[in-house]
Structures are given as structure tokens and as C-alpha cells.
Design an enzyme around this catalytic site. Structure first.
Site, PDB file in Angstrom:
ATOM      1  N   GLU A  81      44.342  39.113  44.980  1.00 13.74           N
ATOM      2  CA  GLU A  81      45.518  38.659  45.725  1.00 13.74           C
ATOM      3  C   GLU A  81      45.880  39.577  46.890  1.00 13.74           C
ATOM      4  OE1 GLU A  81      47.181  36.002  45.801  1.00 13.74           O
ATOM      5  OE2 GLU A  81      46.838  34.950  43.925  1.00 13.74           O
ATOM      6  N   GLU A 121      41.228  32.641  37.310  1.00 14.88           N
ATOM      7  CA  GLU A 121      42.413  32.657  36.437  1.00 14.88           C
ATOM      8  C   GLU A 121      42.802  31.208  36.206  1.00 14.88           C
ATOM      9  OE1 GLU A 121      45.691  35.000  38.043  1.00 14.88           O
ATOM     10  OE2 GLU A 121      44.314  36.609  38.601  1.00 14.88           O
TER      11      GLU A 121
HETATM   12  C1  IPT Z   1      48.154  35.428  39.821  1.00 15.09           C
HETATM   13  C2  IPT Z   1      47.815  36.887  39.780  1.00 15.09           C
HETATM   14  O1  IPT Z   1      46.521  37.110  40.214  1.00 15.09           O
HETATM   15  C3  IPT Z   1      47.960  37.474  38.430  1.00 15.09           C
HETATM   16  O2  IPT Z   1      47.939  38.857  38.562  1.00 15.09           O
HETATM   17  C4  IPT Z   1      49.209  37.022  37.772  1.00 15.09           C
HETATM   18  O3  IPT Z   1      50.290  37.461  38.525  1.00 15.09           O
HETATM   19  C5  IPT Z   1      49.224  35.543  37.718  1.00 15.09           C
HETATM   20  O4  IPT Z   1      49.180  35.023  39.004  1.00 15.09           O
HETATM   21  C6  IPT Z   1      50.469  34.983  37.078  1.00 15.09           C
HETATM   22  O5  IPT Z   1      50.803  35.573  35.882  1.00 15.09           O
HETATM   23  S1  IPT Z   1      48.676  35.117  41.447  1.00 15.09           S
HETATM   24  C7  IPT Z   1      49.503  33.625  41.510  1.00 15.09           C
HETATM   25  C8  IPT Z   1      50.177  33.511  42.853  1.00 15.09           C
HETATM   26  C9  IPT Z   1      48.626  32.471  41.353  1.00 15.09           C
END
Ligand code: IPT
Length: 989
Positions: free
Chosen positions: A428, A508
Site C-alpha cells: 500500500e 488479501e
Molecule cells: C489493506 C491493508 O493492506 C492491510 O494492511 C489491512 O489494513 C487491510 O487493508 C484491512 O484490514 S488496505 C485496504 C485499503 C484495502
């Protein structure tokens, strides 16, 4: 790497006293100062080490200027200093406070500047050094957050930068045999904080090991192992680049060669996450020997697929932050191993080290037990999103050296781990020239591993396409290779075509915040449908809740805001598959089932078994079957599995006595489980990896009789209404008593649930909880319209509505006397223009709190919702009321068990028996949904006077909208008529 800043050089020439007040280094944009080049982590060898971990002296200042004006000297008296544990974070040991933000920087964005209120801790240690003769002595810090100035015996050794990266200083010149005084001045905020804006607690301190490391003369220096495997010949190829000349031997294979050469090794057993075969490789130079644990494997992106040893992978992964509920990011080796073992036991095969390189031992454990690893750089500049990425360090050349230094130090430290198959540049940080340069550096240094970075959405400088939280429809497009970089572009561009040639990894997804994640099985189905989709990493492994004690001495799990942080992101830090204490949540059970390595389908007399492993066949596994009637075991047995290689499907005939007889009870269920037959490093033989059940025959479906026509009664004509042993209130028509069991509240329609984290979807576009509240679902008004009574029948009609709105539900409860007690058919019919989904539809009643034991035949044993229930099996289960609650640190809807055939609540003397005539689920709680909703921490939940029983005809899905999509339409509950049909009795038929 990295030239020290001019003012830093000057600082070294000054006396300690005058240099102490010069804190400009804190805001310098620079790599670590005067560290020696990072070399590969060495787990075992002849070079000696001395741990400096332990109790150190400590002085804390809330402001950098307070500290700067109080210089220390080599002989400063430390007797009135505090003591602190190293490694550790000072906010978890009584100084300052933990501070949680997700994307926001907790200070004004004004890089490289940081606030004057910059918590600063001076660590001091007096120690004697070992006699390592002519060797060089390196002082190594494995992790210091965020920056530290290191002074040994009055000499400035340098400055650490890069919190989660190794920092080696050559201490030889200034180290004495005895009476060394080491100062490490650590600042919470520094220019480096702009690069370390990961979604986690800000936790400063020396949080990883501090070690003196011997570098013997004529030692090996750094070594880079290249251990490839050729899947077509079964040959391994070994080459070890060393700084100094050494011999390389593989004693097990009787091979020895000079490090300037290489060796081809026939008959090698390759390394994989499923077969983590390691060979000892001994390096010997004139002054040193080292034993490396080497795994042979070749990673390649081939024909658009990510392959290892020629086979495409399916990553069934999790994102892992380092976390411990008491010690934050300071982890013991035991805690790291607990993570790895738990992952292996729950069918996790891959880890992304979000969002920084982990403690080096963690990767040793991944090599040993077998996990595919994406090793990620210590970089995140997410806070710049709040100013449209203007000024983003990832795209500003002033930061170039620093960023190259960071990625370089990760690669250098971790390059010899077979488990590491992909390098990730960071997280990010949008995109920019520095990221591009980092990718180039990595590929240059290590062409053997693909590069990943999610922010390179156009895939200009990465080798795999990684994305976060894509919807099911988007994943389907990517799977079909029809995705476009700009979804609005009218046609395909060259860049689209180039990107489609890359494999896809869901970096993710499935945000495991609170109850959930929902929809895992739907994602898996897509991954399995399209070869391009090579799995992904659930967000995330562990809740980062900090264990605290409240004023009444009750322990609770703290989240953002609990430390009075002026800007924070609340419960967003609680989004793991395991709770903060590493207890698996139901989300991990779901993960295990959804990603089981064998998919079994029982079809008549045959089980069809799909082997979803990347590498191994069915050798090492066996099948165990059991036949149950009504949840009670009838017969069981074990069977060898037919040979089925990875990626293939095979069939297995079921023994005839495993099959239910045609005239068996409707509740006959065959369960087939696949277990390991040998001990592994991560589980004893007999560990279950996969299972399936035959679908139980549907409930006989005793439709409620048509609504009777009865005589309406004036409400007050009797003091009570009796149907057999059931007693009803003549005014409300409510059930008051059944066979001596008193009802604290009579069954009444229930449409509400305490919003889950995914319903609340803090900060996201769509919040179901907000919609439901707007629709008035949280504050329903109930009224009784009519009571009609016959000889053995009672009908109670009611209307439940919403203040200020015309929509609602009509309810009709038809009670009948039956041989064992009373039956109830509870009809719920929506009226008017509903415009939202319903959280649930069911009935709720309460009995005395003494009813604390619950037994049921239905789905279990743990909770499951429409899109989270793949892991549930039909069986007969027993739990106490407290055991039925899933203890989410932020209280919310939980504990539902669907598909109930019967349910018994007992207080030891009496049993309330609920027999399902239509399918429903249940919740049994020592509190109400409203209590759950009000509570901010689980310690706020105090059992009330009643046991509250909910019987649900349906519940809305869970989804992962706290960061991701809502549940799919198939899993939503939109207003519709339902009838719940059950028999209540106090006897067990
Ligand atoms: C995404 C991040 O990469 C991760 O660190 C964590 O914050 C997650 O979201 C949420 O828990 S970033 C998000 C803007 C998709």
C-alpha cells in the site's frame, strides 16, 4: 550501501556530550548509518554468538528535546534508571502507550519531520565481551522500532533505520573485554515512520534480539545458496556463492566441491511446502564452518502460471503479522512455531509476511515444517492516500537509496530460505519510480524468484499480478483473462494483454474481522475453476488485541482507542482467523474445511476423491468412515485410499456396511474422513485433513396444519389459558409455563442481530448495520392483535412494526396440544415496502438462567452462518451455555448453529426439549442481542437472569464487507414469509 549524511559524519567527530543534543539524524532521509552490509541469516555454525537480551537499564522521555538536553556519558550513573526487558516494546512495559492507526499517520504529514513530542527511550547495558581473539565482533540488532542511535563506550557506532530489518555494526574497534557501556537511544517517530505506516499498533522499542556475532578471520563471509531442482531429470543443482573461498559438502550425499564450482546431484528429493525436505550443506573455510539447511526447488512463472518444480501452485494462504497479545511484535520462537504448527494443522499452505520481514527464525520454521512464503519488504506509505498520494516517498527520488537499502537488506538476509518463493516490495505505497527501481534491484540480485507488489496494478514491474479484496465478479473476470487495467477502457490495450499473461494471486481477501469471513468457499470455487487464479491470502492470521486489565481487575482485549489515542481506527485491528491469544476462531475452522487438500464427494456406494495437493499423492493418508443414526455411532471402519496423484481424481468403493440401509432412520449419516497415517513434524499420525458427510435426508417436513377457525376470546375472560401442561397468559397469549418450566419471555418474532464487524463495515461505503438501523430493525414495536382459543388450540395474532413506517410483519402463532407437550407453528409474513435485508428471522424466548446445558442434533459443533458454515457437520453435540458463545473481543452476533433437528436445554432437574418439524437454527445465550450490541469489550458481557433462546428460520449472510464484498445474493436474507414449526415438551421422546 548508502552514504552517510554529511551532518551525521560530523556528529561522530564530536564528543558524546555535545553530539547527544544534535538530533537531526531523526529526520534524515537515509539508509542506516555505518551498518555493515547485511548477510544471509545463519542458523548454525562455528562462529560464536553472545545474546545481549535481558534486563537493560532504561530512561524514558516523552519529548525528544527533553532527552536531548540530558546527555549521557560512558560513566553516567545508572543506578536510578528503570529496568526494561530487551527485546520488548516500551509501551507494553509501562512507558508511553500503544497507538493504533490503520492508514492514518498519527502525526501531521510533513515529511521528513515528526513531532517534538517524540517518545524517546535510552537503553543502557553494561557488559563484558567474550574473548574472540582476532575475530571481528559485530553488534547485531534484529529489529528496533523506529530508529536508534547506537553508542558503545562513548563512540557512535551509527544509526539503525528500518524497524524490521537487521542492523549490524562492526564493534571490534571500540569493544573491550570488560566494562563495556552500550547506549541505544530509540525514538518512536522518525523520518522512517513515513515508510512504516502498516495497519498495526505503533510499538517502539528494541523489539527483536540483540546479539554479538563473531566474524572469524578467513571466515566464510556472506553465502548465497542456489539450489535448483530439475523436475524432468530429478536432478538437483547446487552452487554456493561465497565472499571467501570455501568448500561445500553435502555429507548425506557424499559430495564435496569448491565454492567456485557447482554440483549436479542426481536423485534429489525436492523441497516443497508439502514435502519440506532439507539437506544439510556444510560450508568450510579456513576459519569457519557453517551448516545450512538447504531445500532444492525451482520457482518459475511459466505459461502464465506460477510453478515450483514444474507444477503450478494453489496458495491457500494467510497474511501474518507478528503478534502476541502481551508482547506485541516481540515473539518467542515458541510463539512463532505455534503459528506455523497451527497453520499446518488447519490446511494453510502459504504465508505472506505482511507487511515486513518477520524475525529470521520464523523463516527457518517455514523451511522446516513447509509453508510457501511471500516475504514482504518493510514499506508502507498508506497515509499519503489522504492527500491523493502527493509527496509519496515511493515516488520521490530523495527516498530512493533508503528504499533500495530496505529491500536489499531483506533479500540479503532471507535469500537462502527455500520457503521464500516470492519477494514482495512492500504494501500500500501506491506506485512510483522507487518501487520500480526496487523491483529492478531485486531481479538483478536474485533472478530466481518472482517479484510481487500489489500496488503495481498495471503489472509494469512485477512478475505476478496481485490484488486485494476483489469481488467475486472481478475475480471471475481475472480468471477468464478478460480483465482490463482500466475497466472503462473501450478495448484491450497492450498493457492489458501483457498483464493477462501473468498468474493471479489474491494478495488479501476474506477480511476475517469479527464473525467471518463469509464466502470463503465461493472464492475457492473460483480459484479452482480457473488455472490463472492461484489462490491467495486471507486477511489476516491473528487479532492484534492487547491483553489488558480493567479497573475492576477483569482481563479484556484492548483495541484502538482503549489507550486514549487521539486518532485511531478502533476495532479494525481485530481481524484475525485466530484470536489474540491464538485460539482458533470459527473462521479458521472454515478455512480448514474450505481448503482441505482432498475434496470428497459421496455418491451412492462410491466416494469420489479429488486430490488438491500441489505435490503429494494419497500415500501417507487413509480413510476412516463412521455411520451414525441420530448422531449415535452405529458402525465404523478404516480403508486404504487408492493411489491418487496430486491434481487427479480417483474413486473408492465404500464398504457395504458403511452405507445406511434403505429403511434406516432418516437421520442416518455416513462420515468419511481422511487422516494422516504417519507422524509429521506438525501433527501426530491420525490428524484429519479432509472429510465429507452424506447429505442427511431432509426433515420429514411436517407441514403445519391449516390455520384453524376459532372463537376469538375477550382477553380477560380467564386467569390463564391451558393447553395440556402448557400455560398461556390470557392477555398476551404468551407462553408462561410448560410442565413446570417457567418462561421469562414467550416466543416472539426476532428480526435483529447485534451487528457483526462485517455488518458495521467501519469506514466503508456500505454498512448493513447502518441500513438496518435506518430501516428501524433495531427497535421493533410488537403488539398483539387477536387471541383465539379452541379446545386444544390457541392462535395468537400480532403485528410487529417500525416507528414512523408502514412496513412490518404479521405474526401468527398457532399452538396445539400434542401428546408430549405443545406444538407451535409460528408464521411471519412481511407486510409493506421493506427495502433492506433482514439480519435474521426467527423467534426468541427466555427461560431461567439455570438452564445451562445444551444438547442438540444438528449442525455443529461450532458456529456457522449461511456463507461460513462449510465446516459444520451433522451430529449430536453437547455444550454449556458459555461454551456456545464465540468470544469475539468486540462483542457481536455469534454462536448460531443451523440445521437443528432437536435441541435440549437442561438445568439438571428439568429439560426443555424442542423438536424441529421445519429446519431452523438456534442460538442460546446468557444475554440478549441488545446486551451484545451495547458491550464494547467481552468483559462488559455479564450473564443476566435468563437463558435466551433464539430459533432462526434464516439469518443474513456474513460476507466480508468490513473490507471487501457483501455476501453474495444467494446468501442474503430478504424479507419473505416463513413458518417455524416445532414441538416443545419437557420430556424427551
Ligand atoms: C489493506 C491493508 O493492506 C492491510 O494492511 C489491512 O489494513 C487491510 O487493508 C484491512 O484490514 S488496505 C485496504 C485499503 C484495502
Amino acid at each position: 550501501m548508502g552514504t552517510p549524511l554529511v551532518d551525521e559524519v560530523e556528529a561522530s567527530d564530536r564528543s558524546m556530550e555535545s553530539a547527544w543534543s544534535d538530533v537531526r539524524y531523526v529526520e534524515a532521509i537515509a539508509p542506516s548509518q555505518w551498518t555493515t552490509p547485511t548477510s544471509a541469516h545463519v542458523a548454525a555454525g562455528s562462529a560464536r554468538k553472545l545474546s545481549l537480551n535481558g534486563q537493560w537499564r532504561f530512561r524514558f522521555s516523552g519529548s525528544i528535546f527533553d532527552d536531548a538536553s540530558a546527555p549521557v556519558l560512558p560513566d553516567t550513573d545508572l543506578s536510578d534508571w528503570d529496568t526494561i526487558a530487551v527485546p520488548g516494546h516500551w509501551p507494553l512495559q509501562g512507558w508511553g502507550t500503544p497507538w493504533y492507526t490503520n492508514q492514518f499517520y498519527p502525526f501531521p504529514i510533513d515529511a521528513p519531520h515528526v513531532p517534538d513530542d517524540n517518545p524517546t527511550g535510552v537503553y543502557a547495558l553494561d557488559f563484558d565481551a567474550p574473548d574472540w581473539g582476532p575475530s571481528t565482533t559485530v553488534l547485531r540488532f534484529d529489529g528496533v522500532d523506529s530508529i536508534a542511535q547506537v553508542w558503545l563506550n562513548g563512540h557512535l557506532l551509527g544509526v539503525t533505520r528500518g524497524s524490521r530489518l537487521p542492523q549490524d555494526f562492526d564493534a571490534t574497534r571500540v569493544l573491550r573485554r570488560s566494562s563495556n557501556r552500550l547506549y541505544v537511544r530509540v525514538h518512536q517517530w522518525s523520518a522512517m515512520s513515513y515508510l512504516e505506516d502498516q495497519d498495526m499498533w505503533w510499538l517502539p522499542g528494541i523489539f527483536r534480539d540483540v546479539t554479538l556475532v563473531e566474524r572469524p578471520p578467513r571466515g566464510i563471509g556472506d553465502a548465497f545458496v542456489h539450489a535448483e531442482f530439475d523436475s524432468s531429470t530429478g536432478e538437483g543443482q547446487l552452487r554456493v556463492e561465497t565472499v571467501c573461498d570455501a568448500t561445500v559438502s553435502v555429507p548425506e550425499l557424499g559430495i564435496e566441491f569448491d565454492s567456485t564450482g557447482d554440483a549436479r546431484l542426481p536423485g534429489i528429493e525436492p523441497w516443497s511446502a508439502e514435502t519440506p525436505r532439507l539437506y544439510d550443506v556444510v560450508l568450510t573455510s579456513a576459519g569457519e564452518s557453517r551448516t545450512l539447511r538447504v531445500g532444492f526447488r525451482t520457482v518459475a512463472v511459466r505459461d502464465g502460471l506460477l510453478t515450483v518444480n514444474g507444477r503450478p501452485l494453489m496458495l491457500r494462504g494467510v497474511n501474518r503479522h507478528e503478534f502476541d497479545t502481551r508482547s506485541g511484535r516481540t515473539l518467542t520462537r515458541e510463539a512463532m512455531e505455534a503459528d506455523v504448527l497451527l497453520m499446518k494443522r488447519y490446511n494453510v499452505n502459504a504465508v505472506r509476511t505482511s507487511h515486513y520481514p518477520p524475525a529470521p527464525e520464523f523463516l527457518d520454521l517455514c523451511d522446516l515444517h513447509g509453508l510457501w512464503v511471500i516475504d514482504e519488504g518493510d514499506l508502507e506509505t498508506h497515509g499519503y492516500v489522504h492527500q491523493q498520494w502527493i509527496g509519496n516517498p515511493a515516488d520521490d527520488e530523495r527516498w530512493a537509496d533508503t528504499l533500495i537499502d530496505r529491500i536489499g537488506r531483506m533479500v540479503e538476509r532471507d535469500k537462502n530460505h527455500p520457503s521464500v518463493i516470492i519477494w514482495s516490495l512492500g504494501n500500500e505505497s501506491f506506485t512510483g519510480t522507487n518501487l520500480r527501481a526496487m523491483a529492478r534491484w531485486v531481479k538483478d540480485r536474485d533472478p530466481s524468484r518472482p517479484v510481487h507488489y500489489e500496488g503495481d496494478t498495471a503489472c509494469e514491474y512485477v512478475d505476478v499480478f496481485g490484488q486485494m479484496y476483489r469481488t467475486f465478479a472481478e475475480i471471475d473476470e481475472i480468471g477468464r483473462r478478460v480483465d482490463r487495467i482500466d475497466p472503462d477502457s473501450p478495448g484491450d490495450t497492450d498493457a492489458d494483454i501483457a498483464r493477462r499473461a501473468l498468474p493471479f494471486i489474491h494478495t488479501e481477501y476474506a477480511h476475517a474481522m469479527g464473525n467471518g469471513p463469509g464466502g470463503l468457499a465461493d472464492y475457492r470455487d473460483l480459484y479452482e475453476k480457473y488455472p490463472r487464479l492461484q489462490g491467495g491470502f486471507v486477511w489476516e492470521w491473528i487479532d492484534h488485541g492487547l491483553e489488558q486489565t480493567d479497573d475492576d481487575g477483569r482481563p479484556f482485549i484492548a483495541y484502538g482507542g482503549d489507550f486514549g489515542e487521539p486518532l485511531h481506527d478502533g476495532t479494525f485491528v481485530l481481524d484475525g482467523l485466530v484470536f489474540a491469544d491464538r485460539t482458533p476462531s470459527p473462521g479458521l475452522d472454515e478455512f480448514k474445511k474450505v481448503f482441505e487438500p482432498f475434496r470428497i464427494e459421496i455418491d451412492g456406494r462410491v466416494a469420489r476423491i479429488r486430490n488438491l495437493h500441489d505435490v503429494v499423492g494419497t500415500e501417507g493418508f487413509e480413510a476412516v468412515w463412521s455411520l451414525e443414526l441420530g448422531g449415535l455411532l452405529v458402525r465404523s471402519g478404516r480403508e486404504a485410499l487408492p493411489p491418487i496423484s496430486a491434481g487427479s481424481i480417483g474413486t473408492m468403493a465404500l464398504p457395504s456396511d458403511a452405507l445406511p440401509a434403505a429403511d434406516d432412520h432418516a437421520d442416518a449419516v455416513l462420515t468419511l474422513r481422511i487422516l494422516t497415517t504417519q507422524d509429521t513434524s506438525w501433527a501426530a499420525a491420525g490428524h484429519e485433513v479432509a472429510w465429507a458427510q452424506t447429505a442427511p435426508r431432509p426433515l420429514p417436513g411436517i407441514a403445519p396444519a391449516p390455520l384453524p377457525t376459532l372463537r376469538p376470546r375477550t382477553r380477560t375472560s380467564r386467569s390463564k389459558i391451558e393447553l395440556g401442561s402448557a400455560v398461556f397468559d390470557p392477555v398476551s397469549g404468551g407462553l408462561q409455563e410448560l410442565d413446570g418450566i417457567e418462561f421469562h419471555s414467550s416466543p416472539q418474532v426476532d428480526l435483529w442481530r447485534a451487528p457483526t464487524s462485517n455488518d458495521i463495515a467501519f469506514d466503508q461505503e456500505t454498512s448493513l448495520a447502518d441500513e438496518w438501523r435506518k430501516a428501524g430493525l433495531h427497535a421493533l414495536e410488537h403488539s398483539i392483535r387477536e387471541i383465539e382459543i379452541g379446545d386444544d388450540t390457541l392462535v395468537v395474532r400480532g403485528r410487529t412494526g417500525v416507528r414512523g413506517r408502514g412496513y412490518g410483519v404479521e405474526t401468527t402463532a398457532v399452538w396445539r396440544r400434542v401428546a408430549t407437550g405443545v406444538s407451535v407453528a409460528y408464521h411471519v409474513d412481511p407486510v409493506g415496502p421493506w427495502w433492506t435485508s433482514w439480519p435474521r428471522v426467527g423467534i426468541r424466548f427466555a427461560v431461567d438462567r439455570s438452564f445451562g446445558d445444551v444438547e442438540w442434533f444438528g449442525m455443529g459443533p461450532s458456529e456457522g452462518y449461511r456463507d461460513t458454515g462449510a465446516h459444520l457437520r451433522l451430529g449430536r453435540f453437547h455444550r454449556t451455555v458459555p461454551e456456545l458463545q464465540t468470544p469475539y473481543a468486540y462483542p457481536q452476533e455469534n454462536g448460531a448453529r443451523p440445521g437443528v433437528r432437536w435441541l435440549r436445554l437442561s438445568n439438571g432437574r428439568r429439560t426443555l426439549h424442542v423438536r424441529a418439524l421445519s429446519t431452523f437454527g438456534f442460538t442460546v445465550r446468557p444475554w440478549t442481542s441488545e446486551d451484545l450490541e451495547r458491550a464494547l469489550h467481552s468483559a462488559d458481557l455479564v450473564p443476566g437472569p435468563s437463558t435466551v433462546v433464539g430459533l432462526d428460520a434464516a439469518i443474513d449472510g456474513i460476507g466480508s464487507a468490513s473490507c471487501g464484498p457483501l455476501p453474495l445474493p444467494k446468501d442474503r436474507l430478504f424479507p419473505r414469509p416463513v413458518v417455524m414449526h416445532a414441538v416443545l415438551s419437557s420430556r424427551t421422546p
